[in-house]
Design a protein around this motif. Structure first.
Motif, PDB file in Angstrom:
ATOM      1  N   PHE A 151       0.957  -1.081   0.147  1.00 15.15           N
ATOM      2  CA  PHE A 151      -0.172  -0.164   0.102  1.00 15.15           C
ATOM      3  C   PHE A 151       0.933   1.338  -0.080  1.00 15.15           C
ATOM      4  O   PHE A 151       1.065   1.958   1.148  1.00 15.15           O
ATOM      5  N   ILE A 152       1.291   1.628  -1.275  1.00 13.86           N
ATOM      6  CA  ILE A 152       2.271   2.823  -1.360  1.00 13.86           C
ATOM      7  C   ILE A 152       1.771   3.717  -2.663  1.00 13.86           C
ATOM      8  O   ILE A 152       1.112   3.093  -3.565  1.00 13.86           O
ATOM      9  N   ASP A 153       2.555   4.633  -2.999  1.00 12.39           N
ATOM     10  CA  ASP A 153       2.551   5.189  -3.935  1.00 12.39           C
ATOM     11  C   ASP A 153       1.175   5.893  -4.360  1.00 12.39           C
ATOM     12  O   ASP A 153       0.434   5.632  -5.369  1.00 12.39           O
ATOM     13  N   PRO A 154       0.428   6.544  -3.184  1.00  7.85           N
ATOM     14  CA  PRO A 154      -0.958   7.162  -3.694  1.00  7.85           C
ATOM     15  C   PRO A 154      -0.975   8.186  -4.705  1.00  7.85           C
ATOM     16  O   PRO A 154      -0.126   9.019  -5.068  1.00  7.85           O
ATOM     17  N   THR A 155      -2.027   8.213  -5.725  1.00 11.22           N
ATOM     18  CA  THR A 155      -2.343   9.154  -6.803  1.00 11.22           C
ATOM     19  C   THR A 155      -3.664   9.496  -6.752  1.00 11.22           C
ATOM     20  O   THR A 155      -4.639   8.493  -6.355  1.00 11.22           O
ATOM     21  N   TYR A 167      -6.041   6.306  -5.875  1.00 12.45           N
ATOM     22  CA  TYR A 167      -5.391   5.014  -6.355  1.00 12.45           C
ATOM     23  C   TYR A 167      -3.978   4.807  -5.628  1.00 12.45           C
ATOM     24  O   TYR A 167      -3.359   5.729  -5.424  1.00 12.45           O
ATOM     25  N   TRP A 168      -3.714   3.623  -5.500  1.00 12.34           N
ATOM     26  CA  TRP A 168      -2.153   3.346  -5.000  1.00 12.34           C
ATOM     27  C   TRP A 168      -1.877   1.837  -5.219  1.00 12.34           C
ATOM     28  O   TRP A 168      -2.768   0.857  -5.671  1.00 12.34           O
ATOM     29  N   GLY A 169      -0.733   1.356  -5.018  1.00 11.73           N
ATOM     30  CA  GLY A 169      -0.308   0.130  -5.128  1.00 11.73           C
ATOM     31  C   GLY A 169       1.017  -0.470  -5.587  1.00 11.73           C
ATOM     32  O   GLY A 169       1.218   0.005  -6.717  1.00 11.73           O
ATOM     33  N   PRO A 171       2.384  -4.797  -6.044  1.00 14.27           N
ATOM     34  CA  PRO A 171       2.280  -4.830  -7.338  1.00 14.27           C
ATOM     35  C   PRO A 171       1.076  -4.845  -7.799  1.00 14.27           C
ATOM     36  O   PRO A 171       0.500  -4.950  -9.162  1.00 14.27           O
ATOM     37  N   ASN A 172      -0.206  -4.522  -6.920  1.00 12.26           N
ATOM     38  CA  ASN A 172      -1.490  -4.545  -7.476  1.00 12.26           C
ATOM     39  C   ASN A 172      -1.989  -3.142  -7.544  1.00 12.26           C
ATOM     40  O   ASN A 172      -1.292  -2.398  -6.879  1.00 12.26           O
ATOM     41  N   LEU A 173      -3.086  -2.727  -8.068  1.00 10.96           N
ATOM     42  CA  LEU A 173      -3.697  -1.503  -8.331  1.00 10.96           C
ATOM     43  C   LEU A 173      -4.959  -1.429  -7.508  1.00 10.96           C
ATOM     44  O   LEU A 173      -5.786  -2.145  -7.708  1.00 10.96           O
ATOM     45  N   TRP A 174      -4.941  -0.503  -6.556  1.00 10.33           N
ATOM     46  CA  TRP A 174      -6.177  -0.364  -5.696  1.00 10.33           C
ATOM     47  C   TRP A 174      -6.749   0.855  -5.759  1.00 10.33           C
ATOM     48  O   TRP A 174      -5.974   1.860  -6.086  1.00 10.33           O
ATOM     49  N   TYR A 175      -8.022   1.059  -5.528  1.00 13.53           N
ATOM     50  CA  TYR A 175      -8.533   2.371  -5.340  1.00 13.53           C
ATOM     51  C   TYR A 175      -9.555   2.591  -4.171  1.00 13.53           C
ATOM     52  O   TYR A 175     -10.352   1.290  -3.962  1.00 13.53           O
ATOM     53  N   VAL A 176     -10.077   3.754  -3.919  1.00 11.51           N
ATOM     54  CA  VAL A 176     -11.115   4.051  -3.116  1.00 11.51           C
ATOM     55  C   VAL A 176     -11.831   5.335  -3.559  1.00 11.51           C
ATOM     56  O   VAL A 176     -11.219   6.305  -3.992  1.00 11.51           O
ATOM     57  N   LYS A 177     -13.100   5.597  -3.134  1.00 10.52           N
ATOM     58  CA  LYS A 177     -13.611   6.804  -3.522  1.00 10.52           C
ATOM     59  C   LYS A 177     -13.645   7.546  -2.146  1.00 10.52           C
ATOM     60  O   LYS A 177     -14.044   7.244  -0.895  1.00 10.52           O
ATOM     61  N   LEU A 178     -12.791   9.052  -2.372  1.00  9.42           N
ATOM     62  CA  LEU A 178     -12.680   9.667  -1.464  1.00  9.42           C
ATOM     63  C   LEU A 178     -13.873  10.616  -1.101  1.00  9.42           C
ATOM     64  O   LEU A 178     -14.826  10.811  -2.170  1.00  9.42           O
ATOM     65  N   ASN A 179     -14.347  10.945   0.181  1.00 10.96           N
ATOM     66  CA  ASN A 179     -15.461  11.967   0.491  1.00 10.96           C
ATOM     67  C   ASN A 179     -15.133  13.350  -0.128  1.00 10.96           C
ATOM     68  O   ASN A 179     -13.853  13.564  -0.288  1.00 10.96           O
ATOM     69  N   GLU A 180     -16.133  14.206   0.045  1.00  7.42           N
ATOM     70  CA  GLU A 180     -15.600  15.643  -0.280  1.00  7.42           C
ATOM     71  C   GLU A 180     -14.522  16.283   0.669  1.00  7.42           C
ATOM     72  O   GLU A 180     -13.723  17.127   0.205  1.00  7.42           O
ATOM     73  N   ASP A 181     -14.702  15.831   1.954  1.00 11.83           N
ATOM     74  CA  ASP A 181     -13.535  16.405   2.841  1.00 11.83           C
ATOM     75  C   ASP A 181     -11.981  15.912   2.310  1.00 11.83           C
ATOM     76  O   ASP A 181     -11.127  16.428   3.061  1.00 11.83           O
ATOM     77  N   MET A 182     -11.864  15.010   1.693  1.00 10.66           N
ATOM     78  CA  MET A 182     -10.630  14.680   1.119  1.00 10.66           C
ATOM     79  C   MET A 182      -9.985  13.731   2.303  1.00 10.66           C
ATOM     80  O   MET A 182      -8.557  13.207   1.984  1.00 10.66           O
ATOM     81  N   VAL A 183     -10.400  13.434   3.423  1.00  6.17           N
ATOM     82  CA  VAL A 183      -9.678  12.683   4.537  1.00  6.17           C
ATOM     83  C   VAL A 183     -10.424  11.558   4.946  1.00  6.17           C
ATOM     84  O   VAL A 183     -10.106  10.931   6.185  1.00  6.17           O
ATOM     85  N   SER A 184     -11.523  11.400   4.063  1.00 11.60           N
ATOM     86  CA  SER A 184     -12.338  10.097   4.629  1.00 11.60           C
ATOM     87  C   SER A 184     -12.815   9.463   3.240  1.00 11.60           C
ATOM     88  O   SER A 184     -12.746   9.874   2.021  1.00 11.60           O
TER      89      SER A 184
END
Length: 464
Positions: A151-155, A167-169, A171-184
């Protein structure tokens, strides 16, 4: 006599006025930098980087640096804007790896991988600031993305509808949807099932027009830069080719891609400055940049390996306003009779002090700074002033045009000011200069010890 000299000098320098200046790669020479993360905001390119320590053999990284430019050639050093100490709950001895910063609602959010105790150790932290130069402060007091291996290299990018994606990762590629506050975030952490076959690490996610792009470091090691495209921010990602093939001269890579003033740029890194000092491969990298043009269908051409030339300057620098001395196109130490970037030797360094903030330090005899594409206008200056400080015997600043042996506009004598942070503004008359020139500050003095510090400079007396 001085008037006659000024007339003759003006004739010489007018003859030397040349086409727009070109940057030299790597674009930062005062530190070892890696993992470039450019952000365009209010007409300025803010370039966030990780930082390899001078004594690094393997990865040794403690903070994140910032440089800014409005012309893609002269870069102003803002120093460290965050460090491992920003996240006191993280391991403090190493692992300040690849960051990215994004702006939203008047705030700036820095996402960075750090380590925590135990195994797996990799987490992603987030810090927030009120302006691009920080200071950034820990937003949560804990990880945003909890620990898992790789779990490295966030974009991060914000879509047109306001939804932000992280997104990050490796050797795998992971992602999540951030809330509008950008910290959750909302919803699950998702592992992409359409990761390109040669994806390794260092993703760079962005949208351009109707198309979504995922650039990344490909196929370790050495790593090239590959990319994929999609019609959706969450894929499926379709591999489109290599932006840059791998090269044995560089074990790693990490892209950062922007549009700026009508041009497209990809940032990465090489090991040129390391190998200029030693034949031994050490993890001491240097950020580079290349310009490219998208194809009509939105695809990206394959570019040659990073060259030493860099990119063309966008606009000129105004010498009749205060210019920070840490605004640098190139710095080195004169080893030969002519300035050649491939003969690079360590030049000046930068530092932060209580009296002046960021400034140029470690100025020794025969080091120099190049400032590219300086526009002296039609009338030219009559005086030059600089803010300097010295706890030694001081020295001289030779002000030259074109190269380190070019026409001498004048020489500023720097005295002992009584301390390395006891600043004085010193001025001197200068000869005539007109038009656009590369400006060189060549530092002279006795001995091998530091001579003085240099905070800012400015020319006066122009008839614009």
């Amino acid at each position: 006599m001085w008037n006659l000299f000024s007339v003759l000098l003006a004739v010489v320098v007018a003859a030397l006025a040349v086409a727009p200046a070109i940057a030299a790669n790597p674009i930062v020479q005062t530190r070892f930098t890696a993992d470039p993360a450019p952000l365009v905001h209010d007409g300025v390119v803010y370039l966030y980087t990780s930082h390899d320590e001078d004594d690094a053999a393997d990865f040794k990284m403690l903070d994140w640096l910032l440089y800014s430019s409005t012309d893609m050639v002269n870069w102003t050093d803002h120093g460290a804007v965050a460090s491992l100490a920003t996240f006191p709950w993280a391991v403090q001895g190493n692992d300040a790896w690849a960051p990215q910063v994004v702006a939203r609602n008047g705030k700036f959010y820095l996402y960075a991988p750090v380590s925590v105790a135990g195994w797996p150790k990799n987490v992603i932290a987030v810090a927030v600031a009120d302006n691009p130069a920080g200071p950034f402060k820990d937003a949560l007091g804990k990880p945003l993305i909890d620990k898992a291996e790789g779990f490295i290299d966030p974009t991060v990018a914000i879509d047109d509808d306001g939804q932000a994606y992280l997104y990050w990762g490796n050797p795998n590629l992971w992602y999540v949807k951030l809330n509008e506050d950008m910290v959750s975030y909302s919803g699950p952490i998702v592992k992409s099932d359409s990761k390109p076959a040669n994806y390794q690490e260092g993703p760079w996610f962005y949208k351009r027009g109707p198309r979504y792009y995922m650039a990344y470091a490909s196929t370790c090691c050495p790593e090239g830069i590959g990319y994929a495209m999609s019609e959706s921010p969450v894929g499926p990602w379709r591999y489109k080719g290599q932006i840059m093939e791998s090269n044995a001269a560089s074990s790693g890579n990490h892209p950062g891609i922007i549009d700026y003033k009508g041009h497209s740029y990809v940032f990465g890194f090489n090991y040129q400055l390391n190998f200029a000092q030693t034949p031994v491969h050490r993890e001491r990298r240097s950020v580079t940049v290349a310009r490219f043009d998208y194809n009509a269908d939105g695809t990206i051409p394959t570019l040659p390996w990073w060259d030493g030339i860099g990119v063309e300057q966008l606009g000129h620098l105004d010498p009749y306003r205060r210019v920070e001395a840490e605004t640098i196109a190139w710095t080195s130490r004169i080893k030969h009779d002519w300035d050649r970037p491939f003969d690079w030797a360590p030049g000046v360094r930068t530092a932060r002090g209580p009296g002046a903030g960021m400034h140029v330090a470690d100025i020794v005899d025969r080091t120099y700074i190049k400032v590219a594409g300086v526009d002296f206008g039609a009338g030219g200056p009559s005086r030059f002033a600089a803010s300097v400080a010295s706890g030694a015997k001081g020295g001289q600043i030779e002000i030259r045009l074109g190269n380190v042996q070019g026409p001498l506009l004048g020489t500023l004598t720097v005295p002992d000011t009584g301390g390395w942070q006891r600043w004085r503004t010193i001025d001197t008359p200068v000869g005539a200069a007109a038009g656009v020139h590369d400006l060189f500050f060549v530092f002279k003095g006795k001995g091998r010890a530091p001579l003085f510090n240099f905070d800012y400079w400015q020319f006066f007396g122009a008839a614009r």
